[in-house]
Write a protein that holds these residues in place. Structure first.
Motif, PDB file in Angstrom:
ATOM      1  N   LYS A   1       0.843  -1.205   0.000  1.00  0.00           N
ATOM      2  CA  LYS A   1       0.000   0.000   0.000  1.00  0.00           C
ATOM      3  C   LYS A   1       0.878   1.255   0.000  1.00  0.00           C
ATOM      4  O   LYS A   1       0.613   2.214  -0.732  1.00  0.00           O
ATOM      5  CB  LYS A   1      -0.913  -0.015   1.230  1.00  0.00           C
ATOM      6  CG  LYS A   1      -1.781   1.212   1.360  1.00  0.00           C
ATOM      7  CD  LYS A   1      -2.722   1.101   2.538  1.00  0.00           C
ATOM      8  CE  LYS A   1      -3.534   2.388   2.662  1.00  0.00           C
ATOM      9  NZ  LYS A   1      -4.478   2.342   3.771  1.00  0.00           N
ATOM     10  N   ARG A   2       1.935   1.238   0.807  1.00  0.00           N
ATOM     11  CA  ARG A   2       2.820   2.412   0.883  1.00  0.00           C
ATOM     12  C   ARG A   2       3.557   2.634  -0.445  1.00  0.00           C
ATOM     13  O   ARG A   2       3.799   3.777  -0.847  1.00  0.00           O
ATOM     14  CB  ARG A   2       3.815   2.266   2.034  1.00  0.00           C
ATOM     15  CG  ARG A   2       3.183   2.074   3.412  1.00  0.00           C
ATOM     16  CD  ARG A   2       2.069   3.045   3.658  1.00  0.00           C
ATOM     17  NE  ARG A   2       1.471   2.944   4.982  1.00  0.00           N
ATOM     18  CZ  ARG A   2       0.307   3.483   5.312  1.00  0.00           C
ATOM     19  NH1 ARG A   2      -0.417   4.133   4.423  1.00  0.00           N
ATOM     20  NH2 ARG A   2      -0.168   3.368   6.533  1.00  0.00           N
ATOM     21  N   ILE A   3       3.910   1.541  -1.108  1.00  0.00           N
ATOM     22  CA  ILE A   3       4.561   1.668  -2.421  1.00  0.00           C
ATOM     23  C   ILE A   3       3.579   2.301  -3.413  1.00  0.00           C
ATOM     24  O   ILE A   3       3.920   3.222  -4.159  1.00  0.00           O
ATOM     25  CB  ILE A   3       5.046   0.286  -2.934  1.00  0.00           C
ATOM     26  CG1 ILE A   3       6.171  -0.245  -2.042  1.00  0.00           C
ATOM     27  CG2 ILE A   3       5.520   0.386  -4.393  1.00  0.00           C
ATOM     28  CD1 ILE A   3       6.586  -1.673  -2.352  1.00  0.00           C
ATOM     29  N   ASN A   4       2.335   1.826  -3.399  1.00  0.00           N
ATOM     30  CA  ASN A   4       1.341   2.375  -4.331  1.00  0.00           C
ATOM     31  C   ASN A   4       1.038   3.839  -4.023  1.00  0.00           C
ATOM     32  O   ASN A   4       0.843   4.646  -4.938  1.00  0.00           O
ATOM     33  CB  ASN A   4       0.069   1.526  -4.294  1.00  0.00           C
ATOM     34  CG  ASN A   4       0.266   0.193  -4.989  1.00  0.00           C
ATOM     35  OD1 ASN A   4       1.090   0.084  -5.894  1.00  0.00           O
ATOM     36  ND2 ASN A   4      -0.459  -0.828  -4.572  1.00  0.00           N
ATOM     37  N   GLN A   5       1.018   4.191  -2.747  1.00  0.00           N
ATOM     38  CA  GLN A   5       0.799   5.607  -2.395  1.00  0.00           C
ATOM     39  C   GLN A   5       1.967   6.464  -2.895  1.00  0.00           C
ATOM     40  O   GLN A   5       1.771   7.590  -3.342  1.00  0.00           O
ATOM     41  CB  GLN A   5       0.658   5.748  -0.876  1.00  0.00           C
ATOM     42  CG  GLN A   5      -0.680   5.261  -0.358  1.00  0.00           C
ATOM     43  CD  GLN A   5      -0.736   5.329   1.158  1.00  0.00           C
ATOM     44  OE1 GLN A   5      -0.011   4.630   1.848  1.00  0.00           O
ATOM     45  NE2 GLN A   5      -1.589   6.193   1.679  1.00  0.00           N
ATOM     46  N   THR A   6       3.167   5.901  -2.825  1.00  0.00           N
ATOM     47  CA  THR A   6       4.343   6.641  -3.309  1.00  0.00           C
ATOM     48  C   THR A   6       4.247   6.839  -4.829  1.00  0.00           C
ATOM     49  O   THR A   6       4.548   7.915  -5.354  1.00  0.00           O
ATOM     50  CB  THR A   6       5.639   5.890  -2.932  1.00  0.00           C
ATOM     51  OG1 THR A   6       5.619   5.619  -1.534  1.00  0.00           O
ATOM     52  CG2 THR A   6       6.873   6.720  -3.275  1.00  0.00           C
ATOM     53  N   LYS A   7       3.792   5.792  -5.537  1.00  0.00           N
ATOM     54  CA  LYS A   7       3.591   5.925  -6.991  1.00  0.00           C
ATOM     55  C   LYS A   7       2.594   7.047  -7.289  1.00  0.00           C
ATOM     56  O   LYS A   7       2.805   7.861  -8.191  1.00  0.00           O
ATOM     57  CB  LYS A   7       3.063   4.607  -7.573  1.00  0.00           C
ATOM     58  CG  LYS A   7       4.093   3.497  -7.682  1.00  0.00           C
ATOM     59  CD  LYS A   7       3.422   2.235  -8.233  1.00  0.00           C
ATOM     60  CE  LYS A   7       4.423   1.102  -8.398  1.00  0.00           C
ATOM     61  NZ  LYS A   7       3.786  -0.160  -8.800  1.00  0.00           N
ATOM     62  N   GLU A   8       1.514   7.062  -6.523  1.00  0.00           N
ATOM     63  CA  GLU A   8       0.483   8.096  -6.744  1.00  0.00           C
ATOM     64  C   GLU A   8       1.046   9.491  -6.492  1.00  0.00           C
ATOM     65  O   GLU A   8       0.756  10.442  -7.227  1.00  0.00           O
ATOM     66  CB  GLU A   8      -0.726   7.845  -5.826  1.00  0.00           C
ATOM     67  CG  GLU A   8      -1.567   6.649  -6.220  1.00  0.00           C
ATOM     68  CD  GLU A   8      -2.033   6.710  -7.670  1.00  0.00           C
ATOM     69  OE1 GLU A   8      -2.521   7.774  -8.103  1.00  0.00           O
ATOM     70  OE2 GLU A   8      -1.879   5.699  -8.392  1.00  0.00           O
TER      71      GLU A   8
END
Ligand code: SF4
Ligand code: FES
Length: 236
Positions: free
Chosen positions: A222-229
Motif C-alpha cells: 500500500k505504501r509503495i502504491n501511495q508513493t507511486k500516486e
C-alpha cells in the motif's frame, strides 16, 4: 516432538558451494524456531552460523527463509511450520544478499538501498517553539512504517528482485514513504525524484509478497502504491 531441520550450509573457507545438512532435534510445538536452532548450535554442531540478538522480534537480525517463506526465527513457532512428529523444516538464508556463512548474509546491498532514499528528517526551517509539532492524525498517515526493524525479510520475499537486482526494494520505498508522508519533512520532492525511475518504485508489480513477509505488519505494498500516486501527482 522430534523434528528435522534441513539447513543450508556454506563455509566460504572450505566449501565450493552451498549444500543442505539435516539435524534431528527435540522441540516443543510452542517453542520458537530460534530455540531449535540454538539447541542444535549448543549441543550438536557449534559450527552452525546464524545471527540473532534480541530473540523477541525487535532487532531484525534473525530473518531467514523458513520452508520457502521469509520471516524471523524468533517469531516463528515450531507448530506454525510443522504439523506432526518427524516433519522437516527447510531453513535457508535470505535471498538476493551474498551469503557470508550458513544463514548469515551480507546486508550491505540492502542498507545501501535504504540509505539511498535519505531515511531521515529533512527540514532546515526555523523551529517555532521547542519542537516541530504533529497532530495524531498527521502521524497516523505513516505510523505503521515507523515499526520497520530493517530485517530484510520483505527484500528476500520480493519476486521482482529476482529479475531486477537493481530494484531499490520494498523496505527502502516504505521508509521513503515514512518521511515523504511526514508533515514535518521537507524532502518529499527530492525523494520522489530518487524513486521515479526504473530501479525506483516502478518495477513493483503488486505481488504483495513483501507485505505477507513483514513481521511488523507494515502495509508495504500500500505504501509503495501511495508513493507511486504521489510521484504521478507531484512530478509529472
Ligand atoms: S518493512 Fe517489514 S519486512 Fe521489510 S525490513 Fe522492515 S520490518 Fe522487515
Ligand atoms: S533475534 Fe532480534 S528480531 Fe529475532
Amino acid at each position: 516432538m522430534k523434528i528435522i531441520l534441513n539447513i543450508q550450509r556454506f563455509n566460504p573457507d572450505t566449501d565450493t558451494g552451498p549444500y543442505f545438512q539435516e539435524y534431528g532435534v527435540e522441540a516443543d510445538p510452542n517453542e520458537r524456531l530460534l530455540d531449535a536452532l540454538m539447541r542444535i548450535k549448543r549441543f550438536q554442531d557449534g559450527s552452525l552460523g546464524f545471527r540473532k540478538s534480541c530473540a523477541h522480534g525487535v532487532c531484525g537480525s534473525d530473518a531467514m527463509r523458513i520452508n520457502g517463506r521469509d520471516g524471523l526465527a524468533c517469531k516463528t513457532l515450531v507448530k506454525d511450520v510443522v504439523e506432526k512428529e518427524g516433519e522437516t523444516i527447510t531453513v535457508e538464508p535470505l535471498r538476493y544478499l551474498p551469503v557470508q556463512r550458513d544463514l548469515i548474509v551480507d546486508q550491505k546491498p540492502f542498507f545501501t538501498k535504504y540509505r539511498f532514499i535519505k531515511p531521515y528528517l529533512i527540514n532546515d526551517e526555523e523551529v517555532e517553539g521547542k519542537e516541530r509539532l504533529q497532530s495524531p492524525e498527521e502521524r497516523m498517515v505513516f505510523d505503521d512504517t515507523t515499526n520497520c526493524i530493517l530485517c530484510a525479510a520483505c527484500y528476500s520475499a520480493c519476486p521482482v528482485l529476482g529479475e531486477k537486482r537493481g530494484f531499490v526494494g520494498p523496505a527502502a520505498i516504505a521508509q521513503a514513504f515514512r518521511f515523504i508522508a511526514d508533515s514535518r519533512d521537507r524532502g518529499r520532492d527530492e525523494r520522489l525524484q530518487l524513486l521515479d525511475n526504473k530501479t525506483g518504485v516502478w518495477p513493483c508489480q503488486n505481488h504483495f509478497k513483501c507485505t505477507e513477509a513483514c513481521p511488523r505488519s507494515i502495509l508495504i505494498t500500500k505504501r509503495i502504491n501511495q508513493t507511486k500516486e504521489l510521484i504521478k501527482k507531484h512530478q509529472r
